[in-house]
Design an enzyme around this catalytic site. Structure first.
Site, short mmCIF file in Angstrom:
data_model
loop_
_atom_site.label_atom_id
_atom_site.label_comp_id
_atom_site.label_asym_id
_atom_site.label_seq_id
_atom_site.Cartn_x
_atom_site.Cartn_y
_atom_site.Cartn_z
N GLU A 110 -9.98 5.20 -0.45
CA GLU A 110 -9.50 3.82 -0.57
C GLU A 110 -9.67 3.45 -2.04
O GLU A 110 -10.77 3.12 -2.48
CB GLU A 110 -10.31 2.89 0.33
CG GLU A 110 -10.18 3.15 1.82
CD GLU A 110 -8.94 2.53 2.44
OE1 GLU A 110 -8.08 2.00 1.70
OE2 GLU A 110 -8.84 2.56 3.68
N GLU B 259 0.81 -1.22 0.00
CA GLU B 259 0.00 0.00 0.00
C GLU B 259 0.85 1.27 0.00
O GLU B 259 0.54 2.22 -0.73
CB GLU B 259 -0.92 -0.01 1.22
CG GLU B 259 -1.84 1.17 1.31
CD GLU B 259 -2.79 1.10 2.49
OE1 GLU B 259 -3.66 1.98 2.56
OE2 GLU B 259 -2.66 0.19 3.34
N HIS C 197 -5.09 5.84 -0.05
CA HIS C 197 -4.86 4.50 0.50
C HIS C 197 -5.34 3.41 -0.46
O HIS C 197 -6.03 3.68 -1.43
CB HIS C 197 -5.62 4.35 1.82
CG HIS C 197 -5.06 5.19 2.91
ND1 HIS C 197 -4.20 4.70 3.86
CD2 HIS C 197 -5.24 6.50 3.20
CE1 HIS C 197 -3.86 5.67 4.69
NE2 HIS C 197 -4.48 6.78 4.30
#
Length: 180
Positions: A144, A26, A75
């Site tokens: 995300e 990530e 993210h």
């Protein structure tokens, strides 16, 4: 407009790379997408500061001290189920500005990836008490991008970082136009 970008987790993944899956970390994906977003926003004439740090306090303090107008944390999601997919964007509960910037970014990512992958899910706007959206003084969101734990999403993260970045940048400029 001053935009503060926060690629999630520690630089170079040390000590915390965030979620890992399908051969990706990530922290690396977020850093790459963050650099691309920064380039697009600077080209659009916006002032940008980018900070990737393992210290959430440092991130929020720096954004607040700099006087950012918006805050975007980038993210990758992860789940125990290998079938979880899609994009979702979070803001702090009750933050109208946070929800507005989150909505602009979510719409752009969903629109862009609907053309790339017809099955890419829109998981929608959500509220969460994440440290970085709670402790920033400006409208803030945490995006995300996709699930690093899903093979299809991981392929999008790996091969379409520029599409994610340009969508985030368009979302920021949409927000700028909406508030001016």
């Amino acid at each position: 407009m001053k935009v503060f970008l926060n690629p999630g987790h520690a630089p170079n993944g040390n000590p915390d790379p965030g979620a890992c899956g399908c051969g990706l970390r990530e922290s690396d994906v977020a850093a790459h997408v963050g650099r691309l977003v920064e380039g697009y926003l600077i080209a659009a004439g916006l002032e940008v500061m980018t900070l990737q740090s393992d210290s959430l306090e440092e991130i929020c303090d720096t954004a607040n001290e700099w006087g950012a107008d918006v805050f975007v944390s980038i993210h990758c999601n992860s789940a125990a189920s290998e079938f979880a997919r899609g994009v979702e964007t979070f803001s702090y509960p009750g933050s109208v500005g946070g929800r507005d910037i989150a909505g602009c970014i979510q719409r752009q990512i969903v629109g862009a990836f609907g053309k790339i992958d017809n099955d890419f899910p829109d998981r929608g706007l959500k509220e969460a008490d994440f440290y970085v959206v709670r402790n920033t003084d400006m409208p803030a969101c945490l995006v995300e991008l996709a699930f690093i734990s899903n093979e299809e999403d991981a392929a999008l993260l790996k091969h379409h970082a520029d599409d994610f970045a340009s969508a985030i940048a368009r979302g920021v400029t949409d927000y700028e136009q909406a508030i001016s």
